[in-house]
Scaffold this motif. Structure first.
Motif, PDB file in Angstrom:
ATOM      1  N   GLY A  33     -36.840  29.408   6.783  1.00  0.00           N
ATOM      2  CA  GLY A  33     -36.072  30.063   5.811  1.00  0.00           C
ATOM      3  C   GLY A  33     -36.687  31.242   5.253  1.00  0.00           C
ATOM      4  O   GLY A  33     -37.742  31.938   5.403  1.00  0.00           O
ATOM      5  N   ARG A  34     -36.205  31.997   4.383  1.00  0.00           N
ATOM      6  CA  ARG A  34     -35.602  33.326   4.349  1.00  0.00           C
ATOM      7  C   ARG A  34     -36.075  33.294   2.490  1.00  0.00           C
ATOM      8  O   ARG A  34     -34.935  32.639   2.187  1.00  0.00           O
ATOM      9  CB  ARG A  34     -35.007  33.964   4.561  1.00  0.00           C
ATOM     10  N   GLY A  35     -36.588  34.338   1.914  1.00  0.00           N
ATOM     11  CA  GLY A  35     -36.914  34.517   0.931  1.00  0.00           C
ATOM     12  C   GLY A  35     -36.927  35.348  -0.396  1.00  0.00           C
ATOM     13  O   GLY A  35     -36.564  35.882   0.759  1.00  0.00           O
ATOM     14  N   GLY A  42     -46.642  45.757 -13.506  1.00  0.00           N
ATOM     15  CA  GLY A  42     -47.319  44.785 -14.428  1.00  0.00           C
ATOM     16  C   GLY A  42     -47.317  42.892 -14.702  1.00  0.00           C
ATOM     17  O   GLY A  42     -47.673  42.498 -15.435  1.00  0.00           O
ATOM     18  N   LYS A  43     -45.885  42.402 -13.578  1.00  0.00           N
ATOM     19  CA  LYS A  43     -46.261  41.404 -14.420  1.00  0.00           C
ATOM     20  C   LYS A  43     -46.583  41.018 -12.404  1.00  0.00           C
ATOM     21  O   LYS A  43     -46.878  41.338 -11.742  1.00  0.00           O
ATOM     22  CB  LYS A  43     -44.715  40.607 -13.822  1.00  0.00           C
ATOM     23  N   GLU A  44     -46.730  39.406 -12.140  1.00  0.00           N
ATOM     24  CA  GLU A  44     -46.576  38.894 -11.174  1.00  0.00           C
ATOM     25  C   GLU A  44     -45.582  38.626 -10.212  1.00  0.00           C
ATOM     26  O   GLU A  44     -44.518  38.859 -11.266  1.00  0.00           O
ATOM     27  CB  GLU A  44     -47.290  37.367 -11.381  1.00  0.00           C
ATOM     28  N   ARG A  45     -45.697  38.789  -8.866  1.00  0.00           N
ATOM     29  CA  ARG A  45     -44.103  38.990  -8.427  1.00  0.00           C
ATOM     30  C   ARG A  45     -44.115  37.466  -8.305  1.00  0.00           C
ATOM     31  O   ARG A  45     -44.884  35.702  -8.476  1.00  0.00           O
ATOM     32  CB  ARG A  45     -45.355  38.121  -6.255  1.00  0.00           C
ATOM     33  N   GLU A  46     -42.327  37.477  -8.080  1.00  0.00           N
ATOM     34  CA  GLU A  46     -41.578  35.509  -8.699  1.00  0.00           C
ATOM     35  C   GLU A  46     -40.756  35.461  -7.849  1.00  0.00           C
ATOM     36  O   GLU A  46     -40.150  36.005  -7.353  1.00  0.00           O
ATOM     37  CB  GLU A  46     -41.436  35.874 -10.277  1.00  0.00           C
ATOM     38  N   PHE A  47     -40.566  33.956  -7.626  1.00  0.00           N
ATOM     39  CA  PHE A  47     -39.558  33.401  -6.752  1.00  0.00           C
ATOM     40  C   PHE A  47     -38.004  34.067  -6.766  1.00  0.00           C
ATOM     41  O   PHE A  47     -38.175  33.736  -8.773  1.00  0.00           O
ATOM     42  CB  PHE A  47     -39.720  32.442  -6.183  1.00  0.00           C
ATOM     43  N   VAL A  48     -37.578  34.160  -6.702  1.00  0.00           N
ATOM     44  CA  VAL A  48     -35.717  34.476  -6.899  1.00  0.00           C
ATOM     45  C   VAL A  48     -35.044  33.744  -6.183  1.00  0.00           C
ATOM     46  O   VAL A  48     -34.343  32.586  -6.874  1.00  0.00           O
ATOM     47  CB  VAL A  48     -35.399  35.961  -6.784  1.00  0.00           C
ATOM     48  N   ALA A  97     -39.062  37.935   2.368  1.00  0.00           N
ATOM     49  CA  ALA A  97     -40.436  36.827   3.384  1.00  0.00           C
ATOM     50  C   ALA A  97     -39.763  36.003   3.668  1.00  0.00           C
ATOM     51  O   ALA A  97     -38.380  35.648   3.792  1.00  0.00           O
ATOM     52  CB  ALA A  97     -41.168  36.954   1.925  1.00  0.00           C
ATOM     53  N   ALA A  98     -40.245  35.634   4.617  1.00  0.00           N
ATOM     54  CA  ALA A  98     -40.015  35.067   5.616  1.00  0.00           C
ATOM     55  C   ALA A  98     -40.775  33.369   5.978  1.00  0.00           C
ATOM     56  O   ALA A  98     -42.015  33.798   5.818  1.00  0.00           O
ATOM     57  CB  ALA A  98     -39.075  35.238   7.578  1.00  0.00           C
ATOM     58  N   LYS A  99     -40.574  32.323   5.466  1.00  0.00           N
ATOM     59  CA  LYS A  99     -41.752  31.439   6.227  1.00  0.00           C
ATOM     60  C   LYS A  99     -41.114  30.231   7.479  1.00  0.00           C
ATOM     61  O   LYS A  99     -40.218  30.049   7.440  1.00  0.00           O
ATOM     62  CB  LYS A  99     -42.043  30.200   4.498  1.00  0.00           C
ATOM     63  N   SER A 100     -41.779  29.540   7.328  1.00  0.00           N
ATOM     64  CA  SER A 100     -41.827  28.373   8.961  1.00  0.00           C
ATOM     65  C   SER A 100     -41.818  27.300   7.655  1.00  0.00           C
ATOM     66  O   SER A 100     -42.317  27.074   6.400  1.00  0.00           O
ATOM     67  CB  SER A 100     -42.768  28.549   9.723  1.00  0.00           C
ATOM     68  N   GLY A 101     -41.215  26.022   8.587  1.00  0.00           N
ATOM     69  CA  GLY A 101     -41.907  24.441   7.603  1.00  0.00           C
ATOM     70  C   GLY A 101     -41.253  24.235   6.388  1.00  0.00           C
ATOM     71  O   GLY A 101     -40.223  25.379   5.951  1.00  0.00           O
ATOM     72  N   SER A 102     -40.961  22.762   5.869  1.00  0.00           N
ATOM     73  CA  SER A 102     -39.940  23.273   4.727  1.00  0.00           C
ATOM     74  C   SER A 102     -40.986  22.809   3.158  1.00  0.00           C
ATOM     75  O   SER A 102     -41.743  22.727   3.838  1.00  0.00           O
ATOM     76  CB  SER A 102     -39.368  21.830   5.421  1.00  0.00           C
ATOM     77  N   GLY A 103     -40.138  22.852   2.391  1.00  0.00           N
ATOM     78  CA  GLY A 103     -41.751  22.599   0.931  1.00  0.00           C
ATOM     79  C   GLY A 103     -41.788  23.478   0.650  1.00  0.00           C
ATOM     80  O   GLY A 103     -41.421  25.124   1.662  1.00  0.00           O
ATOM     81  N   GLY A 104     -42.406  23.899  -0.214  1.00  0.00           N
ATOM     82  CA  GLY A 104     -42.927  26.002  -0.607  1.00  0.00           C
ATOM     83  C   GLY A 104     -42.219  26.443  -1.490  1.00  0.00           C
ATOM     84  O   GLY A 104     -43.089  27.808  -0.776  1.00  0.00           O
ATOM     85  N   TYR A 105     -40.905  26.567  -1.089  1.00  0.00           N
ATOM     86  CA  TYR A 105     -40.276  27.883  -0.941  1.00  0.00           C
ATOM     87  C   TYR A 105     -40.116  28.555  -2.156  1.00  0.00           C
ATOM     88  O   TYR A 105     -40.004  29.839  -2.009  1.00  0.00           O
ATOM     89  CB  TYR A 105     -39.034  27.803  -0.552  1.00  0.00           C
ATOM     90  N   SER A 106     -40.870  28.177  -3.326  1.00  0.00           N
ATOM     91  CA  SER A 106     -41.426  29.041  -4.299  1.00  0.00           C
ATOM     92  C   SER A 106     -42.375  30.459  -4.127  1.00  0.00           C
ATOM     93  O   SER A 106     -43.048  30.144  -5.348  1.00  0.00           O
ATOM     94  CB  SER A 106     -40.978  28.543  -5.646  1.00  0.00           C
ATOM     95  N   ASN A 107     -43.700  29.180  -3.393  1.00  0.00           N
ATOM     96  CA  ASN A 107     -44.953  30.170  -3.381  1.00  0.00           C
ATOM     97  C   ASN A 107     -44.637  30.822  -2.191  1.00  0.00           C
ATOM     98  O   ASN A 107     -45.315  30.880  -0.738  1.00  0.00           O
ATOM     99  CB  ASN A 107     -46.124  28.584  -2.869  1.00  0.00           C
ATOM    100  N   GLN A 108     -45.432  32.150  -3.062  1.00  0.00           N
ATOM    101  CA  GLN A 108     -45.025  33.523  -2.044  1.00  0.00           C
ATOM    102  C   GLN A 108     -46.266  33.326  -0.898  1.00  0.00           C
ATOM    103  O   GLN A 108     -45.921  33.653   0.138  1.00  0.00           O
ATOM    104  CB  GLN A 108     -45.959  34.330  -3.034  1.00  0.00           C
ATOM    105  N   TYR A 109     -47.088  32.478  -1.167  1.00  0.00           N
ATOM    106  CA  TYR A 109     -48.098  32.138  -0.100  1.00  0.00           C
ATOM    107  C   TYR A 109     -48.004  31.365   0.813  1.00  0.00           C
ATOM    108  O   TYR A 109     -48.652  31.356   2.145  1.00  0.00           O
ATOM    109  CB  TYR A 109     -49.939  31.633  -0.413  1.00  0.00           C
ATOM    110  N   TRP A 114     -43.271  39.585   5.164  1.00  0.00           N
ATOM    111  CA  TRP A 114     -42.583  40.606   4.543  1.00  0.00           C
ATOM    112  C   TRP A 114     -41.859  41.588   4.465  1.00  0.00           C
ATOM    113  O   TRP A 114     -42.535  42.401   5.190  1.00  0.00           O
ATOM    114  CB  TRP A 114     -43.859  40.246   3.053  1.00  0.00           C
ATOM    115  N   GLY A 115     -41.064  42.255   4.088  1.00  0.00           N
ATOM    116  CA  GLY A 115     -40.664  43.443   3.936  1.00  0.00           C
ATOM    117  C   GLY A 115     -41.366  44.415   2.957  1.00  0.00           C
ATOM    118  O   GLY A 115     -42.355  44.239   2.179  1.00  0.00           O
TER     119      GLY A 115
END
Length: 124
Positions: A33-35, A42-48, A97-109, A114-115
């Motif tokens: 998946g791609r996020g 001054g802020k945390e990285r957040e899911f979009v 960013a790119a991740k494998s698997g399902s779930g956890g798409y809003s979790n940067q870890y 990463w670009g």
């Protein structure tokens, strides 16, 4: 070597639009998946937004629903983020960013690749 390269950032006025692109090279992402994430000073990285590559299922943070659209071009191995009705609070560095698997798409870890990020600035 896997690379994600973002482009399309810039300066836009409130209410304007931008389209971000994220091109991948080095491997295929048919099972990934791609996020998009963003980080303001001054802020945390957040899911979009997130798109699952094989099915095209999409997910968004509430504050961008109805304004942002994530899409993909399989042939180009590229994901896009169309951003409309931009607001000053959308100002941030946007990362693909790119991740494998399902779930956890809003979790940067959960993301493996990463670009480098692209700056989006919305003036009031």
């Amino acid at each position: 070597q896997v690379q994600l390269v973002e482009s399309g950032g810039g300066l836009v006025q409130t209410g304007g639009s931008l389209r971000l692109s994220c091109a991948a090279s080095g491997r295929t992402f048919s099972s990934y998946g791609r996020g998009w994430f963003r980080q303001a000073p001054g802020k945390e990285r957040e899911f979009v937004a997130y798109i699952y590559w094989s099915s095209g299922s999409t997910y968004y943070r509430n504050s961008v629903k109805g304004r942002f659209t994530i899409s993909r071009d399989n042939a180009k191995n590229t994901v896009y983020l169309q951003m409309n009705s931009l607001k000053p609070e959308d100002t941030a560095v946007y990362y693909c960013a790119a991740k494998s698997g399902s779930g956890g798409y809003s979790n940067q870890y959960e993301y493996t690749y990463w670009g480098q990020g692209t700056q989006v600035t919305v003036s009031s």
